[in-house]
Motif scaffolding. Structure first.
Motif, mmCIF file in Angstrom:
data_model
loop_
_atom_site.group_PDB
_atom_site.id
_atom_site.type_symbol
_atom_site.label_atom_id
_atom_site.label_comp_id
_atom_site.label_asym_id
_atom_site.label_seq_id
_atom_site.Cartn_x
_atom_site.Cartn_y
_atom_site.Cartn_z
ATOM 1 N N LEU A 57 3.490 8.667 -11.253
ATOM 2 C CA LEU A 57 4.197 7.393 -11.098
ATOM 3 C C LEU A 57 4.958 7.023 -12.371
ATOM 4 O O LEU A 57 6.098 6.559 -12.309
ATOM 5 C CB LEU A 57 3.224 6.276 -10.715
ATOM 6 N N PRO A 62 6.995 9.627 -7.310
ATOM 7 C CA PRO A 62 5.983 9.065 -6.400
ATOM 8 C C PRO A 62 5.477 10.057 -5.357
ATOM 9 O O PRO A 62 4.333 9.960 -4.930
ATOM 10 C CB PRO A 62 6.703 7.888 -5.745
ATOM 11 N N GLN A 96 1.997 1.614 -4.417
ATOM 12 C CA GLN A 96 3.122 1.712 -5.344
ATOM 13 C C GLN A 96 3.950 2.967 -5.053
ATOM 14 O O GLN A 96 5.182 2.917 -5.019
ATOM 15 C CB GLN A 96 2.611 1.738 -6.783
ATOM 16 N N ALA A 97 3.275 4.086 -4.826
ATOM 17 C CA ALA A 97 3.989 5.330 -4.515
ATOM 18 C C ALA A 97 4.718 5.207 -3.185
ATOM 19 O O ALA A 97 5.879 5.621 -3.061
ATOM 20 C CB ALA A 97 3.012 6.497 -4.489
#
Length: 157
Positions: A57, A62, A96-97
């Protein structure tokens, strides 16, 4: 292609830790030592996988973070159960990814899992709640829902 990504992203780094312990122990002490060794190996795999996901990240990759974070999630859940608070940071990494890959429905699922765990913990720490609000805030920014983003980011602060 999924196996190649998995191998390059995480499996080659943890493969040596996956060697099973001896299958038969001849004493209670040997059995206890073998169990402790297995738990230490599994904890090491979780840490390596989590660190690797964070590296991907930070490097803006990602897609590479997903297999590593999923490996950490599966093993952490096996070690501690599906309701343990140690899963929350992993779910946040997965969200988040997924957000970075513009897979907002999947990111929403990961955030929901993290939020559910936090809601079930009566004495959940402020740091974990802050991480959750930050993840939710950034997700809402990506969705364009700035009102909800402001709410969660303000709670993060």
């Amino acid at each position: 292609s999924h196996q190649k990504v998995d191998w390059n992203c995480i499996h080659q780094r943890i493969c040596h830790l996956l060697v099973p312990p001896l299958p038969c122990f001849h004493s209670e002490k040997a059995r206890k030592d073998g169990t402790e060794q297995l738990l230490r190996r599994q904890e090491s795999i979780v840490e390596v996988a989590l660190h690797r996901a964070q590296e991907f990240l930070r490097e803006g990759q990602p897609l590479g973070a997903l297999p590593a974070a999923l490996q950490a999630l599966r093993l952490r859940a096996r070690l501690s159960g599906w309701s343990c608070q140690q899963l929350v940071p992993i779910y946040l990494l997965l969200a988040q990814a997924s957000t970075a890959l513009n897979n907002l429905p999947q990111a929403s699922k990961y955030l929901s899992e993290a939020e559910w765990i936090v809601l079930q913990i009566p004495d959940c720490g402020a740091a974990l709640q802050s991480q959750l609000h930050r993840g939710l805030g950034l997700f809402h920014v990506a969705r364009g829902d700035l009102g909800q983003a402001l709410y969660h980011l303000a709670n993060d602060v």
